[in-house]
Design a protein around this motif. Sequence first.
Motif, PDB file in Angstrom:
ATOM      1  N   GLU A  12     -16.865 -19.636  -7.886  1.00  0.00           N
ATOM      2  CA  GLU A  12     -16.379 -20.873  -8.500  1.00  0.00           C
ATOM      3  C   GLU A  12     -15.152 -20.593  -9.371  1.00  0.00           C
ATOM      4  O   GLU A  12     -14.177 -21.359  -9.355  1.00  0.00           O
ATOM      5  CB  GLU A  12     -17.496 -21.514  -9.320  1.00  0.00           C
ATOM      6  CG  GLU A  12     -17.105 -22.824  -9.965  1.00  0.00           C
ATOM      7  CD  GLU A  12     -18.211 -23.393 -10.819  1.00  0.00           C
ATOM      8  OE1 GLU A  12     -18.304 -24.625 -10.892  1.00  0.00           O
ATOM      9  OE2 GLU A  12     -18.979 -22.610 -11.441  1.00  0.00           O
ATOM     10  N   MET A  13     -15.175 -19.503 -10.126  1.00  0.00           N
ATOM     11  CA  MET A  13     -14.024 -19.131 -10.959  1.00  0.00           C
ATOM     12  C   MET A  13     -12.777 -18.901 -10.097  1.00  0.00           C
ATOM     13  O   MET A  13     -11.682 -19.324 -10.456  1.00  0.00           O
ATOM     14  CB  MET A  13     -14.336 -17.894 -11.802  1.00  0.00           C
ATOM     15  CG  MET A  13     -15.236 -18.196 -12.971  1.00  0.00           C
ATOM     16  SD  MET A  13     -15.712 -16.805 -14.051  1.00  0.00           S
ATOM     17  CE  MET A  13     -14.541 -15.526 -13.752  1.00  0.00           C
ATOM     18  N   GLU A  14     -12.957 -18.220  -8.975  1.00  0.00           N
ATOM     19  CA  GLU A  14     -11.822 -17.963  -8.074  1.00  0.00           C
ATOM     20  C   GLU A  14     -11.269 -19.270  -7.513  1.00  0.00           C
ATOM     21  O   GLU A  14     -10.057 -19.481  -7.473  1.00  0.00           O
ATOM     22  CB  GLU A  14     -12.241 -17.031  -6.938  1.00  0.00           C
ATOM     23  CG  GLU A  14     -11.141 -16.717  -5.950  1.00  0.00           C
ATOM     24  CD  GLU A  14     -10.024 -15.880  -6.539  1.00  0.00           C
ATOM     25  OE1 GLU A  14      -8.900 -15.919  -5.985  1.00  0.00           O
ATOM     26  OE2 GLU A  14     -10.235 -15.177  -7.547  1.00  0.00           O
ATOM     27  N   LEU A  15     -12.162 -20.154  -7.077  1.00  0.00           N
ATOM     28  CA  LEU A  15     -11.724 -21.443  -6.537  1.00  0.00           C
ATOM     29  C   LEU A  15     -11.000 -22.260  -7.603  1.00  0.00           C
ATOM     30  O   LEU A  15      -9.948 -22.850  -7.330  1.00  0.00           O
ATOM     31  CB  LEU A  15     -12.925 -22.202  -5.974  1.00  0.00           C
ATOM     32  CG  LEU A  15     -12.615 -23.572  -5.361  1.00  0.00           C
ATOM     33  CD1 LEU A  15     -11.581 -23.460  -4.248  1.00  0.00           C
ATOM     34  CD2 LEU A  15     -13.906 -24.222  -4.847  1.00  0.00           C
ATOM     35  N   LYS A  16     -11.514 -22.269  -8.803  1.00  0.00           N
ATOM     36  CA  LYS A  16     -10.856 -23.012  -9.884  1.00  0.00           C
ATOM     37  C   LYS A  16      -9.482 -22.452 -10.204  1.00  0.00           C
ATOM     38  O   LYS A  16      -8.563 -23.211 -10.540  1.00  0.00           O
ATOM     39  CB  LYS A  16     -11.745 -23.017 -11.134  1.00  0.00           C
ATOM     40  CG  LYS A  16     -12.919 -23.984 -11.003  1.00  0.00           C
ATOM     41  CD  LYS A  16     -13.766 -23.993 -12.252  1.00  0.00           C
ATOM     42  CE  LYS A  16     -14.889 -25.007 -12.149  1.00  0.00           C
ATOM     43  NZ  LYS A  16     -15.721 -25.028 -13.365  1.00  0.00           N
ATOM     44  N   LYS A  17      -9.294 -21.145 -10.075  1.00  0.00           N
ATOM     45  CA  LYS A  17      -7.961 -20.547 -10.275  1.00  0.00           C
ATOM     46  C   LYS A  17      -6.966 -21.108  -9.266  1.00  0.00           C
ATOM     47  O   LYS A  17      -5.817 -21.378  -9.593  1.00  0.00           O
ATOM     48  CB  LYS A  17      -8.020 -19.020 -10.119  1.00  0.00           C
ATOM     49  CG  LYS A  17      -8.603 -18.290 -11.275  1.00  0.00           C
ATOM     50  CD  LYS A  17      -8.565 -16.801 -10.994  1.00  0.00           C
ATOM     51  CE  LYS A  17      -9.449 -16.025 -11.922  1.00  0.00           C
ATOM     52  NZ  LYS A  17      -9.521 -14.592 -11.526  1.00  0.00           N
ATOM     53  N   ILE A  18      -7.425 -21.254  -8.033  1.00  0.00           N
ATOM     54  CA  ILE A  18      -6.573 -21.802  -6.977  1.00  0.00           C
ATOM     55  C   ILE A  18      -6.263 -23.263  -7.266  1.00  0.00           C
ATOM     56  O   ILE A  18      -5.121 -23.719  -7.113  1.00  0.00           O
ATOM     57  CB  ILE A  18      -7.235 -21.638  -5.593  1.00  0.00           C
ATOM     58  CG1 ILE A  18      -7.320 -20.147  -5.237  1.00  0.00           C
ATOM     59  CG2 ILE A  18      -6.461 -22.417  -4.527  1.00  0.00           C
ATOM     60  CD1 ILE A  18      -8.198 -19.850  -4.052  1.00  0.00           C
ATOM     61  N   LEU A  19      -7.247 -24.014  -7.723  1.00  0.00           N
ATOM     62  CA  LEU A  19      -7.070 -25.446  -7.975  1.00  0.00           C
ATOM     63  C   LEU A  19      -6.157 -25.710  -9.165  1.00  0.00           C
ATOM     64  O   LEU A  19      -5.544 -26.775  -9.237  1.00  0.00           O
ATOM     65  CB  LEU A  19      -8.442 -26.110  -8.193  1.00  0.00           C
ATOM     66  CG  LEU A  19      -9.378 -26.063  -7.004  1.00  0.00           C
ATOM     67  CD1 LEU A  19     -10.699 -26.733  -7.349  1.00  0.00           C
ATOM     68  CD2 LEU A  19      -8.774 -26.688  -5.764  1.00  0.00           C
TER      69      LEU A  19
END
Length: 85
Positions: free
Chosen positions: A75-82
């Motif tokens: 989730e942290m990785e995805l939020k970085k992308i977003l």
Amino acid sequence: MKSYIDKISKLLKPKEIRHEIHSFDSGVFMVDIWINNEFYCIQLFDNKFGISKVTEGIDFSTIPDKTYIHWKDFEMELKKILVTL
């Protein structure tokens, strides 16, 4: 893994990010995401979370660029992308 698909959708919908969800008989889920001019593929398989950035120079692979065992790490990785929006 279906509950995680719902969590991913909840992260994407408020930002109106184009995405498509695919499910397979094997139990694997894939979420294709288009952010600006970039294309990402999320894979949920064997209680793992994978994410890949798909580019013209690299063939699409079933092996993710990054794999996570824990939802929070993914989730942290995805939020970085977003955040790039």
